[in-house]
Design an enzyme around this catalytic site. Structure first.
Site, mmCIF file in Angstrom:
data_model
loop_
_atom_site.group_PDB
_atom_site.id
_atom_site.type_symbol
_atom_site.label_atom_id
_atom_site.label_comp_id
_atom_site.label_asym_id
_atom_site.label_seq_id
_atom_site.Cartn_x
_atom_site.Cartn_y
_atom_site.Cartn_z
ATOM 1 N N ASP A 95 0.834 -1.198 0.000
ATOM 2 C CA ASP A 95 0.000 0.000 0.000
ATOM 3 C C ASP A 95 0.874 1.255 0.000
ATOM 4 O O ASP A 95 0.618 2.213 -0.735
ATOM 5 C CB ASP A 95 -0.920 -0.028 1.220
ATOM 6 N N GLU A 127 -1.609 -5.332 -4.167
ATOM 7 C CA GLU A 127 -0.673 -4.608 -3.302
ATOM 8 C C GLU A 127 0.431 -5.519 -2.784
ATOM 9 O O GLU A 127 1.596 -5.102 -2.697
ATOM 10 C CB GLU A 127 -1.425 -3.977 -2.140
#
Length: 260
Positions: free
Chosen positions: A72, A143
């Site tokens: 992220d 991610e």
């Protein structure tokens, strides 16, 4: 790098790692994922962790949750630098809106499915049997794979891949989020992609003369888009153009007509 070969962005395909079908065992998924992303891992354990959902892990720390946390941050940094370098005309507020749209769960999940990463995810048998998985797990694996590539190959590898995978998402976000001059953006889009020029139609007006509000709709080649209110015709036209851009890109309306 291998060609980008999208498949449907509406359907998530998950198969467990039982090996009962060709290509569903763990080794096949690792090989398939490396083929998809065009990168061969030096440390395959990183990719294995990135692809392993908690339901398919022997214990929680063996899943992709920690890599998702790192991914992220890496994703955000790469996209921020990308936007900072390539869109010097946009201020901090515009860049923030664009970045938020590009790194959203919707965008990451869409790209993950287009790439085919959903087919590489290692999940428990119950997840595929019951189809009870949250849609977010597809964006999560995107991610976690980004983080694994970053740890194994460095930031340049990640930057190259993301600039390919997210190019359409950035272009869409720039058109719909990046500029307050939505009329100019809509005109450029319409003339380039629709071979037409937008016009603006007054739908309604309300209020006393000293405080009127105007409801205006953008029209392109006889297609009328959702109308938007403004405290003057100039603002109403800008809002209407923003609504048209959002509808053209399948996004929520930024200026819905709450009275309709």
């Amino acid at each position: 790098m291998n060609a980008f070969e999208p498949h449907s962005d509406d359907v998530v395909h998950l198969v467990d790692g039982t090996g009962q079908m060709d290509g569903t065992d763990q080794d096949s998924k690792l090989a398939k994922c490396q083929d998809i992303i065009g990168y061969q891992f030096k440390d395959l354990s990183l990719l294995l962790s990135a692809l392993t959902h908690a339901s398919g892990a022997s214990h929680r720390l063996a899943s992709n949750e920690r890599l998702e946390f790192l991914g992220d941050a890496v994703l955000g940094l790469v996209v921020c630098r990308w936007l900072f370098e390539e869109y010097p005309e946009y201020n901090e507020g515009d860049l923030t809106k664009i970045k938020s749209a590009v790194v959203s769960r919707r965008s990451c999940g869409k790209v993950a499915i287009q790439l085919g990463l959903d087919r590489c995810l290692i999940v428990g048998r119950g997840v595929t049997r019951n189809r009870s998985y949250p849609r977010s797990l597809v964006s999560d694996v995107f991610e976690s794979v980004v983080a694994a590539m970053y740890l194994d190959g460095g930031d340049e590898i990640v930057r190259q891949r993301l600039k390919e995978w997210l190019a359409d998402e950035v272009a869409t976000a720039v058109e719909t989020q990046g500029s307050n001059n939505f009329k100019s953006t809509l005109q450029q889009y319409a003339q380039r992609d629709l071979a037409s020029t937008p016009v603006y139609r007054l739908v309604s007006e309300s209020g006393p003369d000293h405080r009127k509000a105007f409801l205006i709709s953008a029209v392109i080649a006889e297609r009328q888009f959702p109308a938007a209110w403004g405290s003057n015709k100039k603002d109403a036209e800008q809002h209407a153009a923003s609504n048209a851009l959002a509808e053209l890109h399948g996004l929520p309306l930024p200026f819905p007509d709450t009275d309709s």
